[in-house]
Design a protein around this motif. Structure first.
Motif, PDB file in Angstrom:
ATOM      1  N   ALA A 127     -28.594  13.964  -3.285  1.00  0.00           N
ATOM      2  CA  ALA A 127     -29.949  14.368  -2.942  1.00  0.00           C
ATOM      3  C   ALA A 127     -29.947  15.781  -2.386  1.00  0.00           C
ATOM      4  O   ALA A 127     -30.787  16.621  -2.756  1.00  0.00           O
ATOM      5  CB  ALA A 127     -30.542  13.379  -1.935  1.00  0.00           C
ATOM      6  N   ALA A 128     -28.966  16.067  -1.520  1.00  0.00           N
ATOM      7  CA  ALA A 128     -28.887  17.406  -0.931  1.00  0.00           C
ATOM      8  C   ALA A 128     -28.635  18.447  -2.018  1.00  0.00           C
ATOM      9  O   ALA A 128     -29.269  19.513  -2.038  1.00  0.00           O
ATOM     10  CB  ALA A 128     -27.769  17.438   0.112  1.00  0.00           C
ATOM     11  N   ALA A 129     -27.713  18.099  -2.943  1.00  0.00           N
ATOM     12  CA  ALA A 129     -27.404  19.018  -4.033  1.00  0.00           C
ATOM     13  C   ALA A 129     -28.645  19.271  -4.882  1.00  0.00           C
ATOM     14  O   ALA A 129     -28.933  20.408  -5.270  1.00  0.00           O
ATOM     15  CB  ALA A 129     -26.278  18.443  -4.892  1.00  0.00           C
ATOM     16  N   ALA A 130     -29.386  18.190  -5.137  1.00  0.00           N
ATOM     17  CA  ALA A 130     -30.593  18.324  -5.952  1.00  0.00           C
ATOM     18  C   ALA A 130     -31.614  19.220  -5.264  1.00  0.00           C
ATOM     19  O   ALA A 130     -32.229  20.086  -5.895  1.00  0.00           O
ATOM     20  CB  ALA A 130     -31.190  16.937  -6.218  1.00  0.00           C
ATOM     21  N   ARG A 131     -31.728  19.020  -3.937  1.00  0.00           N
ATOM     22  CA  ARG A 131     -32.664  19.856  -3.184  1.00  0.00           C
ATOM     23  C   ARG A 131     -32.236  21.316  -3.252  1.00  0.00           C
ATOM     24  O   ARG A 131     -33.054  22.206  -3.443  1.00  0.00           O
ATOM     25  CB  ARG A 131     -32.718  19.395  -1.721  1.00  0.00           C
ATOM     26  CG  ARG A 131     -33.692  18.266  -1.476  1.00  0.00           C
ATOM     27  CD  ARG A 131     -34.034  18.170   0.003  1.00  0.00           C
ATOM     28  NE  ARG A 131     -32.857  17.875   0.818  1.00  0.00           N
ATOM     29  CZ  ARG A 131     -32.392  16.653   1.011  1.00  0.00           C
ATOM     30  NH1 ARG A 131     -33.015  15.611   0.465  1.00  0.00           N
ATOM     31  NH2 ARG A 131     -31.334  16.442   1.758  1.00  0.00           N
ATOM     32  N   ALA A 132     -30.919  21.524  -3.141  1.00  0.00           N
ATOM     33  CA  ALA A 132     -30.401  22.899  -3.151  1.00  0.00           C
ATOM     34  C   ALA A 132     -30.704  23.563  -4.494  1.00  0.00           C
ATOM     35  O   ALA A 132     -31.212  24.681  -4.535  1.00  0.00           O
ATOM     36  CB  ALA A 132     -28.893  22.882  -2.890  1.00  0.00           C
ATOM     37  N   THR A 133     -30.419  22.849  -5.603  1.00  0.00           N
ATOM     38  CA  THR A 133     -30.696  23.437  -6.916  1.00  0.00           C
ATOM     39  C   THR A 133     -32.184  23.682  -7.084  1.00  0.00           C
ATOM     40  O   THR A 133     -32.604  24.692  -7.639  1.00  0.00           O
ATOM     41  CB  THR A 133     -30.213  22.530  -8.071  1.00  0.00           C
ATOM     42  OG1 THR A 133     -30.152  21.208  -7.601  1.00  0.00           O
ATOM     43  CG2 THR A 133     -28.900  22.982  -8.635  1.00  0.00           C
ATOM     44  N   ALA A 134     -32.977  22.727  -6.585  1.00  0.00           N
ATOM     45  CA  ALA A 134     -34.426  22.859  -6.746  1.00  0.00           C
ATOM     46  C   ALA A 134     -34.926  24.094  -6.014  1.00  0.00           C
ATOM     47  O   ALA A 134     -35.663  24.906  -6.582  1.00  0.00           O
ATOM     48  CB  ALA A 134     -35.124  21.604  -6.218  1.00  0.00           C
TER      49      ALA A 134
END
Lengths: 253, 232
Positions: free
Chosen positions: A233-240
């Protein structure tokens, strides 16, 4: 303490494998075999009941609900006796205690697994199923390709816990003389006569070592999966958030 | 078994009395073990919340033991094992005082206390710490804060778990059959072996078990709805 060690020395093999090389397999080996078979066979049935339970069709949903309520409301011992009397009637031949116990565990565990699977599916964001349907997958594809893989992954710790319950439940095979661990301990107790506490203490200790290590495994997996999901989730937020600035000017233009 | 169901067999001879006695024993065992498990479980949960490391570890060990050993084995350990450790006078006292009931009640109660304490602990832990801090800040003592703020919320959160544990305890009273306590499952087997009317006898006791379990679940759901914490 001495008597416990001497019980282990003298009857350790009986507790582990029964009379195996000279007789039928028994003891801990049968306990584990029963648990593995019980849970493995119950799993597909559990998924089916869970899907039926969440179905939009009442003709699927209500029977599934009935199965779950009946199983949750009746003691396992009662189920064992029902299966014990009825499997021979239905199949027309006598059935071993082992088979009876497997059949019982499959029905019993399937109902409990169904609730675990349902919780797993309902725990997923509903956007997952909606998105799967929106990109054109049908119900079956959405379930098998998007929803179930994620739900089952999240459920792994609960499945390990369920395995522990199954191990504990196999001890009830004792009431129909299934040759498992508890039965072996009772044999030892009736041949020793004088040391019931030591015998049952050894029995409790074996179950404890087995189940406790699995409980620990379940907890470890739970933390790991939670951490991984958190990480994803954190990675997804970062990419987003990294993606937004590069997209925004284009939109502006 | 080709013949039709004939429930009149259950009305014959002493059977009605047996069944009635079995049902009563089942309820007595359930009620006694439930009260014991609730009281001890609450105590264990409170001790585990304390600051003492030793006390915490002891409770954790207690809980792990009871959750990882089959209840049947615990019943055996208490019924067959413990009296052997007692002096002769103690054994005689037990035999004179309905040892089947007493030891089944102790073993089932001790085991369920572990489950109850875990349920309550989960409830307490899921309350934000700020609740306690706020309660302390408005001048309540630690005990008052626990009693007036923490425990009521914890009980509400733990209610579904406690209800399912109550059903579990009720179902597990059937294990007392293995030590010869004449509760419902034991009586059912006795009547079955005398009358050979398997279906009728088992159907009756299955319906009784199912009925009581559903009743507990329904009452539990009612309580959950009544005491649900509503977001403002």
């Amino acid at each position: 303490m001495d008597s416990i060690l001497s019980i282990l020395r003298e009857y350790g093999m009986l507790l582990l494998v029964g009379q195996y090389p000279n007789g039928p397999l028994g003891g801990l080996a049968i306990t584990l075999l029963l648990s593995v078979l019980g849970l493995a066979l119950a799993f597909p049935l559990g998924v089916a009941i869970a899907l039926a339970r969440m179905s939009a069709f009442a003709c699927l949903r209500l029977p599934a609900l009935a199965v779950i309520y009946v199983v949750r409301g009746v003691p396992l011992v009662m189920f064992i006796f029902w299966v014990y009397f009825f499997v021979p009637v239905l199949t027309g031949r006598t059935v071993s205690g082992f088979t009876t116990m497997v059949v019982t565990l499959v029905i019993y565990q399937a109902a409990y697994l169904a609730e675990i699977v349902r919780a797993g599916i309902e725990g997923l964001p509903s956007g997952q199923a909606e998105a799967a349907r929106a990109i054109g997958l049908n119900y079956r594809q959405a379930m098998t390709k998007v929803v179930l893989p994620q739900a089952l992954y999240n459920m792994v710790p609960a499945l390990v816990s369920q395995f522990v319950s199954t191990i504990k439940e196999t001890s009830l095979g004792y009431v129909i003389s299934v040759n498992e661990l508890t039965f072996a301990a009772n044999q030892i107790n009736s041949s020793l006569m004088t040391q019931p506490f030591q015998v049952y203490f050894v029995l409790a200790a074996i179950y404890f070592c087995l189940c406790f290590s699995l409980t620990r495994l379940a907890r470890w997996l739970e933390r790991r999966i939670a951490a991984r999901r958190e990480g994803d989730a954190a990675a997804a937020r970062a990419t987003a958030s990294a993606a937004i600035p590069s997209v925004a000017p284009q939109q502006a233009a | 078994m080709g013949s039709k169901l004939d429930f009149s067999v259950l009305g014959r001879g002493d059977y009605p009395q047996w069944i009635w006695h079995g049902v009563l024993t089942m309820f007595e065992l359930t009620a006694a073990a439930w009260l014991f498990a609730m009281a001890l479980g609450t105590l264990l949960a409170v001790v585990r919340m304390s600051d003492s490391r030793v006390a915490k570890a002891c409770v954790a060990g207690y809980v792990e033991y009871h959750q990882n050993v089959p209840m049947l084995v615990q019943v055996f350990l208490w019924y067959f094992g413990m009296p052997a450790l007692l002096p002769h006078a103690g054994q005689q006292w037990l035999n004179a005082h309905d040892s089947e009931f007493l030891l089944a009640f102790i073993s089932i109660g001790l085991c369920m206390a572990a489950y109850v304490s875990e349920g309550l602990r989960g409830g307490i832990r899921s309350i934000p710490k700020s609740q306690l801090e706020a309660a302390r800040a408005i001048g309540l003592s630690y005990l008052q804060a626990s009693r007036l703020v923490m425990v009521p919320q914890a009980l509400r959160i733990a209610l579904p778990t406690l209800v399912s544990h109550t059903v579990l305890l009720f179902k597990n009273t059937s294990l007392a059959m293995t030590v010869g306590l004449a509760e419902l499952t034991y009586v059912t087997r006795e009547i079955e072996s005398q009358s050979f009317r398997t279906v009728e006898v088992y159907l009756l006791s299955t319906v009784i078990y199912l009925g009581v379990s559903l009743l507990i679940m329904t009452v539990g759901t009612g309580l959950e709805n009544r005491y649900r914490i509503r977001a403002r």
